[in-house]
Write an enzyme that holds these catalytic residues in place. Structure first.
Site, PDB file in Angstrom:
ATOM      1  N   HIS A  23      -5.262 -12.893  -6.839  1.00 23.90           N
ATOM      2  CA  HIS A  23      -5.471 -13.836  -5.720  1.00 23.90           C
ATOM      3  C   HIS A  23      -6.879 -14.436  -5.790  1.00 23.90           C
ATOM      4  CE1 HIS A  23      -1.815 -13.317  -3.419  1.00 23.90           C
ATOM      5  NE2 HIS A  23      -1.984 -12.023  -3.243  1.00 23.90           N
ATOM      6  N   HIS A  80      -3.957  -6.859  -8.423  1.00 25.90           N
ATOM      7  CA  HIS A  80      -3.195  -7.772  -7.558  1.00 25.90           C
ATOM      8  C   HIS A  80      -4.151  -8.673  -6.766  1.00 25.90           C
ATOM      9  CE1 HIS A  80       0.347  -8.828  -5.016  1.00 25.90           C
ATOM     10  NE2 HIS A  80      -0.600  -9.034  -4.115  1.00 25.90           N
ATOM     11  N   GLU A  81      -5.072  -8.058  -6.053  1.00 26.27           N
ATOM     12  CA  GLU A  81      -6.004  -8.850  -5.238  1.00 26.27           C
ATOM     13  C   GLU A  81      -6.923  -9.671  -6.132  1.00 26.27           C
ATOM     14  OE1 GLU A  81      -5.228  -9.010  -2.191  1.00 26.27           O
ATOM     15  OE2 GLU A  81      -3.916  -7.249  -2.173  1.00 26.27           O
TER      16      GLU A  81
END
Lengths: 502, 502
Positions: free
Chosen positions: B269, B265-266
């Site tokens: 980003h 997820h990160e």
């Protein structure tokens, strides 16, 4: 008093803003050394530049000056701590405004340029690559000395940045006497012959080393709730508050003791930073008055404690928990000898206590002559080698091992070196006094370091910036800076190890 | 043009100062989460406050406004990139100056107060402890909406901070349609019954997990020369430059997959932050235009890639290198089922894709009514439970598992929640289009993620802030925001796992 109280609060706020911005600057630097990925370098440079400019702007704000003048004129109405704070802030302010912003910009550029040419010059051992940029740095330092003003030597104005209350007159005499005595000890010990290390050629797991350093830091009283340890290429200590003090260490898989002594050294700096009075927190009083007194604390824990025989007795069982097979047959005596081994070494940062001050005396003489205009930059290599030969009896193999070894001149830090030796001398003076009330040998052997730390807290840390280093030592010892306790300390230690009666 | 060029350079410098100070602020926050010892909290608060005030001052500087007006008036003479930069900077400036400094100060105080009462309220599951402070926050947010101005709903003014180009009119319709479809899927899947996890009750070494996350980040194209991963309690992504992008992950020794999906997820980003055009570096163009589009990228890598069947085929051999005995007999099919398990869960951050948007729709409706003055704070718990019951068919056990579970309201982040669902919808829309040129199933199964990352770079990352999220998606897909691709994606995935034909 209403109005005046409000103005005083405003003054404190201004000063606290400066300290907070300095903390931000220090965090940017810490992160750069400890965490930053390589790609971040360029933007980090911009961030540091921006914050540095903001700090300079606040430090030289005429409104700050007005407030300081106002309270200096009314200082008899201030509480003693407030008075000391205003006095120190005024000192900082007056020094800051003497240096025009233009000079700051030029100096930053010159440093950056000199740093890069120094790196190249050192790697190629070619002083000529560094010469022009070093000349620029020295010219700027001489200019700075004129801006700041001085009584006798322009070098005095530069020393003041690192060691207020000390000047060339004092250092000339002190270092002259120190050299005579320390050279004798060094030559005597060297003639005893050099033994091989029994610790070399082995491998020391760095995870285990890391755990040992944490245990030692805990033992000497480092507060991990108000600090942390990390790894970096060059060990250092920094702080963003008395409750956030950070040190770094360097672990060498080929040698067990570099990490341990690096952590003890930085740990000594950190105990000082963590040990200021809570009441002084967030003011300039929660600061060491000089680099020399700071260095006395790191060297105290690294050398006077860490390289003592009782410490070896305390340390060995801990080491054996992690490296039992590697340390089979090793005794405290063997470790004591190992960590105090004396052998010819051109590199200052690797020097033993027996020769360390001689390295500093050499640099002091060259720096002073450079700043006083008595030595030209192109003559540095020759001058370095001549002085080195006379102090150590042999020549460095090349300039990388000679006049190019230290970063300080590329950084423009002229006047910095003497602090290292002052730190050594202070540490021995303070220890002499400490021994009159504490049986430190016994405490060290038992690993009971807290009474020692508390003694230093009471006599050194708590003073903060209220006194200059020389006055702190005078108050503790009843006498001025002296080389004799350090010489006595060396004679005792090396006499014991090398069986010499002086 | 001489003079004008100089003025433009000065403007760029002003804007770059703001970005550099924001980077400094972000580093202070990152360090607070990742490294800071507990003792540092108080002074860190002061440092953050100081830098925030400095940023606000620069952002609202009338001289900046003058320069922007000057160049907006002459924008036809600017290069397209410069024109876009000036337009975006003007947008930021005009929003900044609408908010007086006094409001900023009051809001900061209210947030800090509300944060503490929320922590206590949640731990005791007692909403009344939070009520007064939340009321203060909501009043300030309503005040902010009036200051910013809006056409229809005051909530529109707040959404704009997170999702420019989106308003309540659009969301009301979108979420209405989405709810109908997604509820059907959720209810259908839930009725298939809940299977027990075969991964629970085991222990998963976190050092090994750490290595797996690093390998996955490498595989998807995270550049460790321009970034790093650390651990923190709440995973997040931050950046100080496109060449210094940092993510954190949380490793759970009791569950293998939380660290992996947190890193993906990160990492999603981070790929976005590392993927802006080099030429835009140091300007506001090297920014995502909205939170929703940013979230589309994290959710793309976490869910659409990470929770796909081909990814399980790619992942399993890697996992077995580290956990061979623990994973004996485990097939990609078992992992696929495990990481897409659907079961009743009151907590949004733990929700599966099948129900996630329903959690957001609930919050959206409550927020909107609060800001529009149609719901009073004291009625939140009842309203929450009613809505929850109607969406999920059961009641949360208490308010800690209900209306007190999220930090967002205590932070004053009203208008934030919709971005999560928009991120889901965008990610599915973008994927549909991507599939028309890339065989992503094949690429994923082979662990060849770079063509996928490069496609996103070309179509999403490189745009930066030149377009709003809605326009980026329109340009890629040829259609406006829609829930249908996401619903189709859910039906396909859950139909496959739970053997449902819709």
């Amino acid at each position: 008093m209403g109005n005046q109280e409000e103005r005083f609060l405003k003054l404190k706020e201004r000063l606290s803003e400066i300290l907070n911005l300095r903390a931000v600057f220090a965090l940017l630097q810490w992160d750069e050394e400890v965490n930053m990925p390589p790609g971040g370098a360029e933007s980090r440079g911009q961030q540091l530049k921006l914050i540095a400019e903001m700090i300079h702007k606040l430090e030289t704000d005429p409104l700050l000056g007005d407030d300081l003048v106002y309270f200096i004129e009314r200082q008899e109405y201030l509480a003693p701590d407030d008075r000391a704070m205003v006095r120190e802030a005024m000192y900082d302010y007056q020094r800051s405004i003497k240096i025009p912003e233009q000079w700051v910009g030029k100096f930053a550029q010159a440093r950056s340029k000199a740093y890069h040419s120094w790196v190249e010059a050192r790697s190629k051992s070619d002083f000529s690559l560094f010469q022009t940029d070093l000349e620029a740095i020295i010219n700027l330092c001489r200019e700075k000395a004129e801006l700041l003003g001085y009584a006798n030597s322009p070098y005095d104005a530069l020393i003041e940045d690192f060691e207020r209350g000390v000047d060339t007159k004092l250092l000339d005499k002190l270092f002259y006497e120190l050299e005579i005595e320390q050279s004798k000890i060094y030559q005597t010990i060297l003639q005893r012959g050099i033994e091989k290390s029994v610790f070399e050629g082995k491998s020391w797991d760095t995870e285990k080393q890391w755990e040992i350093t944490l245990r030692l830091l805990n033992a000497i009283g480092f507060d991990f709730n108000s600090g942390r340890q990390d790894r970096s290429v060059h060990p250092f200590t920094t702080n963003f508050d008395i409750y956030d003090v950070r040190i770094t260490t360097r672990l060498n898989p080929d040698y067990l003791f570099s990490g341990i002594f690096s952590s003890l050294h930085e740990g000594g700096h950190a105990l000082y930073e963590q040990g200021f009075r809570k009441e002084d927190r967030g003011t300039c009083l929660a600061q060491a008055p000089s680099l020399g007194i700071h260095e006395s604390q790191s060297r105290f824990w690294e050398n006077i404690i860490g390289r003592s025989y009782p410490f070896c007795k305390f340390l060995l069982p801990i080491l054996k928990e992690y490296f039992s097979s590697e340390l089979e047959g090793i005794t405290p005596e063997i470790i004591y000898k190992e960590i105090n081994r004396v052998f010819p070494n051109c590199i200052r940062v690797e020097a033993d206590e027996c020769s360390y001050n001689l390295h500093i005396i050499l640099r002091y003489r060259i720096e002073k002559d450079l700043i006083e205009g008595k030595l030209s930059v192109s003559d540095i290599p020759e001058c370095w080698n001549d002085l080195f030969k006379s102090l150590f009896g042999y020549l460095p193999p090349n300039d990388a091992y000679g006049c190019l070894q230290d970063i300080h001149w590329a950084h423009g830090s002229f006047g910095y070196f003497p602090s290292y030796t002052l730190g050594n001398l202070f540490s021995a003076q303070i220890t002499e006094k400490m021994k009159s009330t504490l049986d430190i040998s016994e405490l060290i052997a038992q690993g009971d370091f807290i009474p020692i730390r508390d003694w230093l807290k009471e006599h050194v840390y708590k003073v903060g910036r209220r006194q200059c280093s020389r006055d702190i030592v005078k108050d503790i010892c009843g006498s001025d800076i002296s080389h004799q306790p350090y010489i006595a300390y060396l004679k005792h230690k090396y006499g014991e190890i090398y069986k010499v009666s002086w």
